[in-house]
Design an enzyme around this catalytic site. Structure first.
Site, short mmCIF file in Angstrom:
data_model
loop_
_atom_site.label_atom_id
_atom_site.label_comp_id
_atom_site.label_asym_id
_atom_site.label_seq_id
_atom_site.Cartn_x
_atom_site.Cartn_y
_atom_site.Cartn_z
CE1 TYR A 125 -4.22 -1.27 0.70
CE2 TYR A 125 -2.94 -3.14 1.79
CZ TYR A 125 -4.28 -2.17 1.25
OH TYR A 125 -5.44 -3.68 0.75
CE1 TYR A 164 -2.44 -6.88 3.78
CE2 TYR A 164 -2.92 -6.62 1.58
CZ TYR A 164 -3.34 -6.47 2.58
OH TYR A 164 -4.57 -6.02 3.16
NE ARG A 174 -7.07 -10.26 3.75
CZ ARG A 174 -7.38 -9.82 3.75
NH1 ARG A 174 -8.19 -8.51 2.97
NH2 ARG A 174 -9.43 -10.73 3.48
CG HIS A 177 -8.57 -8.06 -0.19
ND1 HIS A 177 -7.63 -7.85 -0.03
CD2 HIS A 177 -8.00 -6.40 0.24
CE1 HIS A 177 -6.43 -7.26 0.65
NE2 HIS A 177 -7.33 -6.50 0.64
CG HIS A 179 -10.17 -1.87 1.40
ND1 HIS A 179 -10.59 -3.09 2.33
CD2 HIS A 179 -9.03 -2.56 1.02
CE1 HIS A 179 -9.02 -3.25 2.73
NE2 HIS A 179 -8.20 -4.01 1.54
#
Length: 256
Positions: A125, A164, A174, A177, A179
């Site tokens: 991120y 990640y 995870r 995906h 959000h």
């Protein structure tokens, strides 16, 4: 001793078996996860432990329910294309992600602010507190927004995010995906959820996704590859609708 994936797998299976038996015995189907889902360890520390208090009258935030929040003049032409927000091109697989925002009866919800945020192709991120030692992409911030049109449709051009590690337990990863946030008519109505990609091998290991114990509700979080959305020589296409309520509702992080 540190929790292992095997420990988490056993907890997930036990809770899933308990849910399946309850539904088989006549218990209601649960579209949304429990707030104290044990395999997702940090949820145990931050979910409310007392019943929520209904506020009637005198709420200082009630004005937000009728006040204007945003409009077409707040959205620029590049806000929905995450590949054009910097001088260079981001690294990774380009995607077109599109779908419709619908009510429980399948009717379009028009003029609604839809926002997304995501990791880059390496699973990192663009955030100051990010600790994953994956490459930073200076040409990808990972945030976008748009308004639904008269058919309730939204569309984003972006890069497929990478998986990640997230520290829930040893070797916790995870699935890839995106959000999603839907604001309704005011910030107090904001709903947040996640969209996943087909056939991800990490699905079975992820306590966040598995906290949605109903299989049908869980599958509604997975986008479908849509060849008609793919753009020749440019991007892959994925379709994913968001249903706000009813028996086909999309899972929302805070439930109902």
């Amino acid at each position: 001793m540190a929790l292992t994936q095997s420990d988490i797998d056993i907890e997930i299976k036990d809770l899933q078996d308990t849910y399946d038996k309850a539904v088989a015995g006549g218990a209601p189907v649960l579209n949304h996860p429990r707030r104290d889902y044990a395999p997702y360890r940090s949820s145990l520390l931050r979910h409310p432990k007392q019943p929520l208090v209904a506020v009637s009258g005198g709420d200082p935030e009630a004005v937000e329910l009728s006040g204007p929040v945003f409009g077409v003049t707040d959205i620029t032409e590049h806000d929905s294309d995450l590949t054009l927000q910097h001088r260079g091109e981001p690294i990774g697989e380009r995607m077109t992600v599109s779908g419709r925002l619908l009510d429980r009866d399948g009717r379009p919800v028009r003029g609604q602010l839809v926002e997304i945020w995501q990791a880059n192709a390496a699973g990192r991120y663009a955030h100051l507190r990010e600790q994953h030692p994956a490459p930073h992409d200076p040409n990808f911030t990972g945030v976008g927004r748009t308004l639904t049109d008269d058919q309730g449709r939204y569309s984003f051009t972006t890069i497929k995010p990478g998986p990640y590690p997230w520290g829930n337990h040893t070797n916790a990863w995870r699935p890839a995906h995106i959000h999603f946030s839907v604001f309704g008519t005011a910030f107090t109505q904001r709903l947040v959820t996640q969209m996943y990609f087909p056939s991800d091998p990490l699905f079975r290991y992820d306590p966040i996704l598995q906290s949605v114990t109903d299989e049908a509700a869980r599958n509604r979080l997975i986008a479908a590859y849509d060849h008609d959305l793919s753009q020749p020589e440019f991007s892959m296409g994925y379709a994913w609708d968001i249903v706000l309520d009813g028996p086909s509702a999309t899972w929302i992080e805070e439930g109902r």
